[in-house]
Structure formats: structure tokens, C-alpha cells
Write a protein that holds these residues in place. Structure first.
Motif, PDB file in Angstrom:
ATOM      1  N   VAL A   1      12.122 156.137 -40.925  1.00 18.43           N
ATOM      2  CA  VAL A   1      12.484 154.821 -41.447  1.00 18.43           C
ATOM      3  C   VAL A   1      11.253 154.149 -42.034  1.00 18.43           C
ATOM      4  O   VAL A   1      10.204 154.070 -41.385  1.00 18.43           O
ATOM      5  CB  VAL A   1      13.074 153.921 -40.336  1.00 18.43           C
ATOM      6  N   HIS A   2      11.379 153.666 -43.269  1.00 24.95           N
ATOM      7  CA  HIS A   2      10.322 152.899 -43.918  1.00 24.95           C
ATOM      8  C   HIS A   2      10.791 151.449 -44.061  1.00 24.95           C
ATOM      9  O   HIS A   2      11.904 151.201 -44.522  1.00 24.95           O
ATOM     10  CB  HIS A   2      10.019 153.455 -45.308  1.00 24.95           C
ATOM     11  N   HIS A   3       9.942 150.525 -43.689  1.00 28.51           N
ATOM     12  CA  HIS A   3      10.200 149.098 -43.904  1.00 28.51           C
ATOM     13  C   HIS A   3       9.513 148.689 -45.204  1.00 28.51           C
ATOM     14  O   HIS A   3       8.284 148.825 -45.339  1.00 28.51           O
ATOM     15  CB  HIS A   3       9.648 148.266 -42.745  1.00 28.51           C
ATOM     16  N   LEU A   4      10.271 148.193 -46.166  1.00 27.55           N
ATOM     17  CA  LEU A   4       9.757 147.873 -47.494  1.00 27.55           C
ATOM     18  C   LEU A   4       9.925 146.391 -47.802  1.00 27.55           C
ATOM     19  O   LEU A   4      10.944 145.789 -47.433  1.00 27.55           O
ATOM     20  CB  LEU A   4      10.507 148.668 -48.562  1.00 27.55           C
ATOM     21  N   ASN A   5       8.957 145.848 -48.502  1.00 27.73           N
ATOM     22  CA  ASN A   5       9.130 144.514 -49.086  1.00 27.73           C
ATOM     23  C   ASN A   5       9.515 144.707 -50.545  1.00 27.73           C
ATOM     24  O   ASN A   5       8.704 145.164 -51.355  1.00 27.73           O
ATOM     25  CB  ASN A   5       7.844 143.694 -48.992  1.00 27.73           C
ATOM     26  N   CYS A   6      10.741 144.361 -50.902  1.00 31.40           N
ATOM     27  CA  CYS A   6      11.247 144.580 -52.260  1.00 31.40           C
ATOM     28  C   CYS A   6      11.527 143.261 -52.965  1.00 31.40           C
ATOM     29  O   CYS A   6      12.523 143.126 -53.691  1.00 31.40           O
ATOM     30  CB  CYS A   6      12.485 145.456 -52.220  1.00 31.40           C
ATOM     31  N   GLY A   7      10.650 142.287 -52.756  1.00 32.65           N
ATOM     32  CA  GLY A   7      10.755 141.032 -53.483  1.00 32.65           C
ATOM     33  C   GLY A   7      10.145 139.882 -52.709  1.00 32.65           C
ATOM     34  O   GLY A   7      10.734 139.392 -51.755  1.00 32.65           O
ATOM     35  N   THR A   8       8.961 139.459 -53.138  1.00 38.32           N
ATOM     36  CA  THR A   8       8.325 138.301 -52.516  1.00 38.32           C
ATOM     37  C   THR A   8       8.808 137.027 -53.191  1.00 38.32           C
ATOM     38  O   THR A   8       8.940 136.973 -54.417  1.00 38.32           O
ATOM     39  CB  THR A   8       6.796 138.402 -52.638  1.00 38.32           C
ATOM     40  N   MET A   9       9.045 136.005 -52.386  1.00 38.39           N
ATOM     41  CA  MET A   9       9.444 134.690 -52.900  1.00 38.39           C
ATOM     42  C   MET A   9       8.477 133.647 -52.363  1.00 38.39           C
ATOM     43  O   MET A   9       8.069 133.722 -51.214  1.00 38.39           O
ATOM     44  CB  MET A   9      10.888 134.379 -52.491  1.00 38.39           C
ATOM     45  N   ARG A  10       8.118 132.679 -53.197  1.00 37.49           N
ATOM     46  CA  ARG A  10       7.094 131.705 -52.829  1.00 37.49           C
ATOM     47  C   ARG A  10       7.603 130.271 -53.053  1.00 37.49           C
ATOM     48  O   ARG A  10       7.116 129.561 -53.945  1.00 37.49           O
ATOM     49  CB  ARG A  10       5.818 131.946 -53.643  1.00 37.49           C
ATOM     50  N   PRO A  11       8.576 129.826 -52.286  1.00 38.95           N
ATOM     51  CA  PRO A  11       9.087 128.467 -52.459  1.00 38.95           C
ATOM     52  C   PRO A  11       8.081 127.412 -52.011  1.00 38.95           C
ATOM     53  O   PRO A  11       7.168 127.683 -51.229  1.00 38.95           O
ATOM     54  CB  PRO A  11      10.327 128.449 -51.567  1.00 38.95           C
ATOM     55  N   PHE A  12       8.268 126.197 -52.507  1.00 45.45           N
ATOM     56  CA  PHE A  12       7.448 125.077 -52.068  1.00 45.45           C
ATOM     57  C   PHE A  12       7.825 124.695 -50.633  1.00 45.45           C
ATOM     58  O   PHE A  12       8.947 124.937 -50.182  1.00 45.45           O
ATOM     59  CB  PHE A  12       7.653 123.871 -52.984  1.00 45.45           C
ATOM     60  N   GLY A  13       6.900 124.099 -49.904  1.00 43.88           N
ATOM     61  CA  GLY A  13       7.217 123.555 -48.586  1.00 43.88           C
ATOM     62  C   GLY A  13       6.399 124.090 -47.448  1.00 43.88           C
ATOM     63  O   GLY A  13       6.433 123.526 -46.349  1.00 43.88           O
ATOM     64  N   GLY A  14       5.662 125.187 -47.656  1.00 44.07           N
ATOM     65  CA  GLY A  14       4.787 125.703 -46.613  1.00 44.07           C
ATOM     66  C   GLY A  14       5.465 125.854 -45.267  1.00 44.07           C
ATOM     67  O   GLY A  14       6.482 126.524 -45.151  1.00 44.07           O
ATOM     68  N   ARG A  15       4.893 125.205 -44.249  1.00 44.58           N
ATOM     69  CA  ARG A  15       5.392 125.400 -42.884  1.00 44.58           C
ATOM     70  C   ARG A  15       6.799 124.865 -42.686  1.00 44.58           C
ATOM     71  O   ARG A  15       7.466 125.224 -41.714  1.00 44.58           O
ATOM     72  CB  ARG A  15       4.435 124.781 -41.871  1.00 44.58           C
ATOM     73  N   LEU A  16       7.293 123.998 -43.570  1.00 43.80           N
ATOM     74  CA  LEU A  16       8.667 123.529 -43.469  1.00 43.80           C
ATOM     75  C   LEU A  16       9.662 124.638 -43.804  1.00 43.80           C
ATOM     76  O   LEU A  16      10.842 124.536 -43.489  1.00 43.80           O
ATOM     77  CB  LEU A  16       8.899 122.341 -44.402  1.00 43.80           C
ATOM     78  N   VAL A  17       9.143 125.708 -44.421  1.00 45.14           N
ATOM     79  CA  VAL A  17       9.974 126.848 -44.795  1.00 45.14           C
ATOM     80  C   VAL A  17       9.676 128.072 -43.934  1.00 45.14           C
ATOM     81  O   VAL A  17      10.587 128.678 -43.371  1.00 45.14           O
ATOM     82  CB  VAL A  17       9.787 127.191 -46.288  1.00 45.14           C
ATOM     83  N   ASP A  18       8.374 128.442 -43.818  1.00 47.80           N
ATOM     84  CA  ASP A  18       8.061 129.662 -43.078  1.00 47.80           C
ATOM     85  C   ASP A  18       7.337 129.418 -41.758  1.00 47.80           C
ATOM     86  O   ASP A  18       6.966 130.349 -41.059  1.00 47.80           O
ATOM     87  CB  ASP A  18       7.276 130.650 -43.948  1.00 47.80           C
ATOM     88  N   GLY A  19       7.101 128.136 -41.418  1.00 46.54           N
ATOM     89  CA  GLY A  19       6.523 127.801 -40.125  1.00 46.54           C
ATOM     90  C   GLY A  19       5.021 127.946 -40.034  1.00 46.54           C
ATOM     91  O   GLY A  19       4.471 127.841 -38.929  1.00 46.54           O
ATOM     92  N   LEU A  20       4.337 128.172 -41.167  1.00 41.70           N
ATOM     93  CA  LEU A  20       2.903 128.439 -41.129  1.00 41.70           C
ATOM     94  C   LEU A  20       2.119 127.454 -41.986  1.00 41.70           C
ATOM     95  O   LEU A  20       2.592 127.025 -43.044  1.00 41.70           O
ATOM     96  CB  LEU A  20       2.612 129.861 -41.625  1.00 41.70           C
ATOM     97  N   GLY A  21       0.906 127.108 -41.532  1.00 41.90           N
ATOM     98  CA  GLY A  21      -0.044 126.378 -42.359  1.00 41.90           C
ATOM     99  C   GLY A  21       0.395 124.979 -42.742  1.00 41.90           C
ATOM    100  O   GLY A  21       1.122 124.297 -42.025  1.00 41.90           O
ATOM    101  N   SER A  22      -0.043 124.582 -43.913  1.00 41.98           N
ATOM    102  CA  SER A  22       0.188 123.235 -44.429  1.00 41.98           C
ATOM    103  C   SER A  22       1.528 123.141 -45.149  1.00 41.98           C
ATOM    104  O   SER A  22       2.044 124.140 -45.665  1.00 41.98           O
ATOM    105  CB  SER A  22      -0.946 122.866 -45.399  1.00 41.98           C
ATOM    106  N   VAL A  23       2.062 121.943 -45.226  1.00 44.76           N
ATOM    107  CA  VAL A  23       3.278 121.728 -46.011  1.00 44.76           C
ATOM    108  C   VAL A  23       2.976 121.817 -47.498  1.00 44.76           C
ATOM    109  O   VAL A  23       3.904 121.913 -48.321  1.00 44.76           O
ATOM    110  CB  VAL A  23       3.926 120.362 -45.695  1.00 44.76           C
ATOM    111  N   PHE A  24       1.704 121.795 -47.886  1.00 43.98           N
ATOM    112  CA  PHE A  24       1.339 121.793 -49.305  1.00 43.98           C
ATOM    113  C   PHE A  24       1.113 123.193 -49.870  1.00 43.98           C
ATOM    114  O   PHE A  24       0.951 123.347 -51.075  1.00 43.98           O
ATOM    115  CB  PHE A  24       0.078 120.940 -49.513  1.00 43.98           C
ATOM    116  N   ARG A  25       1.087 124.207 -49.004  1.00 47.86           N
ATOM    117  CA  ARG A  25       0.966 125.571 -49.507  1.00 47.86           C
ATOM    118  C   ARG A  25       2.346 126.090 -49.900  1.00 47.86           C
ATOM    119  O   ARG A  25       3.374 125.548 -49.511  1.00 47.86           O
ATOM    120  CB  ARG A  25       0.342 126.500 -48.465  1.00 47.86           C
ATOM    121  N   ARG A  26       2.346 127.134 -50.695  1.00 57.99           N
ATOM    122  CA  ARG A  26       3.599 127.814 -51.027  1.00 57.99           C
ATOM    123  C   ARG A  26       3.974 128.710 -49.858  1.00 57.99           C
ATOM    124  O   ARG A  26       3.146 129.474 -49.343  1.00 57.99           O
ATOM    125  CB  ARG A  26       3.436 128.633 -52.305  1.00 57.99           C
TER     126      ARG A  26
END
Length: 278
Positions: free
Chosen positions: A3-28
Motif C-alpha cells: 500500500v502506498h499513501h499518496l498526496n494527489c492534490g495540495t490545497m492552500r485555503p486561507f485561514g491557517g489554524r482555523l482550517v488545519d489547526g496549525l500556526g497563525s490564522v494569517f498563514r495559508r
């Protein structure tokens, strides 16, 4: 089975930690399209989801709805497409004989037409709802689509589980869409469960569930059958609580889910980059 785990599409929405839980709200923020490539002994290569495809990254306006492009901010890097990932591993697109789709959303079905030799498996109710404007039929029109009914055996408390191929199961997880399914794979003496968009953030399966607020709001906006999504999320929590040693559960867009599998027996390819500094 390998089994291979692949990333087949990175997305960079605005909102930082409000979206992915990490860092500043001002990062993508960083989200991924977590795809599995299975090397089977009898059935060739099998993909679980396809992320974004060649057409999506080359001419996004032709296949990706404007609302998706503006909200998700896909990177559109051809090297991240499933077909290029498969080729980078030394295979050809024609070696992929089956594609199991968790559902037809554009960030899951985008690479279907890049694998013309593959049969594309999806729950029947998902196909029945294929006119839904959230989907982009240009991504899969003309593919060899194979509908499946959610009927079968019980599996760790889930009903209607259907064997797709030996050691590959469709596990209905309706809610995000009407025909949403997880895909379970038995490899290395345990089960892997790709839960698609049944949830969006790893914290939702913890004993004290939590999700970043913007991501949680988006999760609710995108749900089609709210009570079924909530019920299935509860079952996934129980699965992790009661059988976590034997079943590894992960979702489609959490970069931490993908990054964390770099130390597992399965191989992780194209893992997301480490989070940017604020």
C-alpha cells in the motif's frame, strides 16, 4: 498487498489554524488529497480515490467549479496528480485496473480519466445523484463506471459492507454525500480504512472530539444527509476506541493523517510539506 499513501492534490485555503489547526490564522492552511495505491497480486494496481487529475491542473476553469477554486485554492501541480505519482513509482497508467471512489466530489474523482484501462467503482446512489451541481461530470464522463449497492455483510459494526476485490471492501459511510463510502483494505495483518470525507480532521475521532472552526463549518455546509453523517462519525469513533489496534482509520484531506503514515509499514509518497511558519 503493498500500500502506498499518496498526496494527489495540495490545497492552500486561507485561514491557517482555523482550517488545519496549525500556526497563525494569517498563514495559508494546508489540505491534501489522500489517495491509496494498492499493489495486488491478482488484480493489478488499485487506486482508492484519484485526487485532482491532469485536466484539473492544466485547465482548472474547465473542470473545477469556481466556488471550489476560490475556497480550496488548489496548487495545481501536475507532479501531484495520481497518474504522475503512479509513473514515478515505475508503473504505467494502464497498470491501474480498478479505481474505488469514496464519492464523486471534484477533489476525489478528478483523475479518473487519466486511467482509461480502469473500472471505476462507486456506490449506486452516488451515481444516481450525479447531476448534483457539486460534481463535475467532465471529470469522469466516458469512464467505465461500475455501480454497487450497499448490501453485504457486517464489518466492525458497519452494515451493508461489500467485497469489491479480495481484501478490499466498500464500507458505506453515507452523509457527506448520498452515496459516500469508505474503502477498507487488509494489508500487513491489519485493516486500513480510508474514510473519505466522513470527517475532515483527525481530532474528530478523539475521545474529546474537536475540529478547527472554519473546517467544521465547511464540513456541515457540504453534508448532504446530516443525521447519517453524524451517526457514521460516531461509529468511526467507536471503531477507533474499540479496535484501533487492528484498524487504522484516516480521512482524505487532513495533512497530519497523511504525514503521520510516513513511519508506518505502508509507504508514503509525496507527503505534504511541513507546515509553514506563521
Amino acid at each position: 498487498m503493498k500500500v502506498h499513501h499518496l498526496n494527489c492534490g495540495t490545497m492552500r485555503p486561507f485561514g491557517g489554524r482555523l482550517v488545519d489547526g496549525l500556526g497563525s490564522v494569517f498563514r495559508r492552511a494546508e489540505l491534501v488529497c489522500h489517495v491509496l495505491l494498492l499493489e495486488t497480486e491478482r488484480d493489478g494496481l488499485v487506486l482508492v480515490d484519484t485526487g485532482l487529475g491532469l485536466a484539473d491542473v492544466r485547465t482548472p476553469a474547465a473542470t473545477l467549479p469556481a466556488r471550489f477554486r476560490h475556497a480550496a485554492r488548489p496548487v495545481c501541480d501536475e507532479r501531484e496528480t495520481a497518474v504522475r505519482r503512479v509513473e514515478a513509482l515505475g508503473f504505467a497508467a494502464s497498470d491501474v485496473r480498478h479505481v474505488a471512489l469514496t464519492h464523486l466530489d471534484v477533489d476525489h474523482a478528478g483523475g479518473v480519466l487519466d486511467f482509461p484501462s480502469a473500472r471505476v467503482h462507486v456506490l449506486r446512489e452516488e451515481l444516481d445523484d450525479s447531476a448534483n451541481p457539486r460534481y463535475s461530470p467532465a471529470q469522469w464522463r466516458g469512464a467505465d463506471l461500475v455501480p454497487h449497492d450497499p448490501t453485504g455483510e457486517a464489518w466492525f459494526g458497519f452494515e451493508g459492507v461489500r467485497e469489491l476485490l479480495p481484501d478490499v471492501l466498500l464500507v458505506p459511510l453515507v452523509g457527506h454525500t448520498r452515496g459516500h463510502t469508505g474503502v477498507a483494505v487488509r494489508a500487513g495483518g491489519r485493516w486500513l480504512l480510508h474514510a473519505g470525507d466522513a470527517y475532515f480532521f483527525h481530532g474528530e475521532l478523539e475521545a474529546a472530539p474537536h475540529v478547527p472552526p472554519v473546517l467544521g463549518a465547511f464540513e456541515r455546509v457540504m453534508q448532504t444527509v446530516a443525521h447519517r453523517r453524524v451517526e457514521n462519525l460516531g461509529r468511526l469513533r467507536e471503531l477507533v476506541r474499540d479496535h484501533g489496534a487492528g484498524v487504522d482509520v484516516f480521512c482524505a484531506h487532513d495533512a497530519a493523517d497523511l504525514r503521520g503514515r510516513s513511519s508506518r509499514p505502508e509507504r508514503a509518497i509525496g507527503r505534504p510539506r511541513e507546515p509553514e511558519n506563521p
